[in-house]
Scaffold this active site. Structure first.
Site, PDB file in Angstrom:
ATOM      1  N   ASP A 159       0.736  -1.343   0.298  1.00 37.05           N
ATOM      2  CA  ASP A 159      -0.093  -0.092   0.031  1.00 37.05           C
ATOM      3  C   ASP A 159       1.099   1.351   0.023  1.00 37.05           C
ATOM      4  O   ASP A 159       2.001   1.075  -0.221  1.00 37.05           O
ATOM      5  CB  ASP A 159      -1.145  -0.058   1.380  1.00 37.05           C
ATOM      6  CG  ASP A 159      -0.375   0.057   2.605  1.00 37.05           C
ATOM      7  OD1 ASP A 159       0.891   0.267   2.588  1.00 37.05           O
ATOM      8  OD2 ASP A 159      -1.138   0.190   3.425  1.00 37.05           O
ATOM      9  N   CYS A 192       2.841  -3.614   4.108  1.00 34.04           N
ATOM     10  CA  CYS A 192       1.843  -2.269   4.644  1.00 34.04           C
ATOM     11  C   CYS A 192       2.586  -1.875   5.545  1.00 34.04           C
ATOM     12  O   CYS A 192       3.810  -1.997   6.016  1.00 34.04           O
ATOM     13  CB  CYS A 192       0.423  -2.626   4.324  1.00 34.04           C
ATOM     14  SG  CYS A 192       0.027  -4.078   5.866  1.00 34.04           S
ATOM     15  N   THR A 246       2.140  -2.636   8.944  1.00 31.17           N
ATOM     16  CA  THR A 246       2.569  -3.541   9.681  1.00 31.17           C
ATOM     17  C   THR A 246       2.831  -4.892   9.129  1.00 31.17           C
ATOM     18  O   THR A 246       3.398  -5.761   9.752  1.00 31.17           O
ATOM     19  CB  THR A 246       1.319  -3.735  11.046  1.00 31.17           C
ATOM     20  OG1 THR A 246       0.148  -4.118  10.071  1.00 31.17           O
ATOM     21  CG2 THR A 246       1.328  -2.392  11.715  1.00 31.17           C
ATOM     22  N   HIS A 287       8.645 -25.186   6.924  1.00 31.61           N
ATOM     23  CA  HIS A 287       7.662 -26.097   7.454  1.00 31.61           C
ATOM     24  C   HIS A 287       6.268 -25.753   7.210  1.00 31.61           C
ATOM     25  O   HIS A 287       5.537 -26.625   6.987  1.00 31.61           O
ATOM     26  CB  HIS A 287       7.666 -25.749   9.061  1.00 31.61           C
ATOM     27  CG  HIS A 287       8.966 -26.445   9.658  1.00 31.61           C
ATOM     28  ND1 HIS A 287       9.101 -26.649  11.248  1.00 31.61           N
ATOM     29  CD2 HIS A 287      10.161 -26.757   9.219  1.00 31.61           C
ATOM     30  CE1 HIS A 287      10.227 -27.179  11.554  1.00 31.61           C
ATOM     31  NE2 HIS A 287      10.608 -27.342  10.265  1.00 31.61           N
ATOM     32  N   HIS A 326       5.777 -32.443   7.225  1.00 41.18           N
ATOM     33  CA  HIS A 326       5.173 -31.169   6.956  1.00 41.18           C
ATOM     34  C   HIS A 326       4.229 -30.993   5.940  1.00 41.18           C
ATOM     35  O   HIS A 326       3.313 -30.387   5.996  1.00 41.18           O
ATOM     36  CB  HIS A 326       6.271 -29.950   7.002  1.00 41.18           C
ATOM     37  CG  HIS A 326       7.266 -29.842   7.923  1.00 41.18           C
ATOM     38  ND1 HIS A 326       6.972 -29.749   9.152  1.00 41.18           N
ATOM     39  CD2 HIS A 326       8.429 -30.277   7.890  1.00 41.18           C
ATOM     40  CE1 HIS A 326       8.190 -29.732   9.989  1.00 41.18           C
ATOM     41  NE2 HIS A 326       9.057 -29.914   9.327  1.00 41.18           N
TER      42      HIS A 326
END
Ligand code: RB5
Length: 143
Positions: A8, A65, A67, A98, A133
Site C-alpha cells: 500500500d 503495508c 505492519t 515447515h 510437514h
C-alpha cells in the site's frame, strides 16, 4: 525465479528498496502497485499479488503495508496462499521450511530496510522440507 511484489502507500518506499535489492540479487521482479504515496487500501495489493501467485504467473510474492498485518490477511483469503508476516528472519526461514509459505509480508513501520533485506534473503534462500510437514500443509489447504 519470478517474484510478484506489492504494497500500500505506507509500504511503498520500503518496497522500492526491496525491488532494487531483489534485482541486484538477480531476481525477476514485477511490481503490482501501489505506484504512488497517495492514500490507498492494502487489501487491493494483497489480493493482486496473491492471485498472480496462485495462477502460477509468479513463483512467490512479497507484500508490505505499515505492519504487514492487513495485507497478509488479504492475501491469505485467496485459496492456495500461505502468507506469513515476519519481523525477523528465523520465522521467515521456518515458515518456508515447515509451512511452505508462498508469500512473505512485513511492515514498513516495523522493520528497517536492512532487517527487511535480511528477512527476504533468508526466506528466498530456503526450500519447503516436505516430509512430515506436507500433511499439515495439505490440512491447511483443505480448510
Ligand atoms: C495504513 O494506515 C495502515 O493501516 C496499513 O498500512 C497497514 O498497517 C494495515 O495493516
Amino acid at each position: 525465479m519470478r517474484i510478484a511484489i506489492g504494497s500500500d502507500h505506507v509500504g511503498l518506499e520500503l518496497k522500492l528498496t526491496i525491488i532494487d535489492y531483489l534485482k541486484e540479487l538477480g531476481y525477476d521482479v514485477q511490481d503490482f502497485g501501489a505506484y504512488s504515496s497517495e492514500r490507498t487500501d492494502y487489501p487491493v495489493y494483497g489480493v493482486k499479488v496473491a492471485e498472480e501467485v496462485v495462477k502460477g504467473n509468479f513463483d512467490c510474492g512479497i507484500i508490505m503495508c505499515g505492519t504487514g498485518v492487513g495485507i497478509s490477511i488479504a492475501a491469505n483469503k485467496v485459496k492456495g496462499i500461505r502468507a506469513v508476516v515476519c519481523s525477523e528472519p528465523y520465522s521467515a526461514k521456518l515458515s518456508k521450511e515447515h509451512n511452505d509459505t508462498n508469500i512473505l509480508a512485513f511492515g514498513s513501520r516495523v522493520v528497517g530496510s536492512e532487517l527487511a533485506k535480511m528477512i527476504v534473503r533468508e526466506w528466498l534462500s530456503v526450500e519447503f522440507e516436505g516430509g512430515r510437514h506436507q500433511k499439515r500443509v495439505d490440512m491447511l489447504d483443505n480448510i
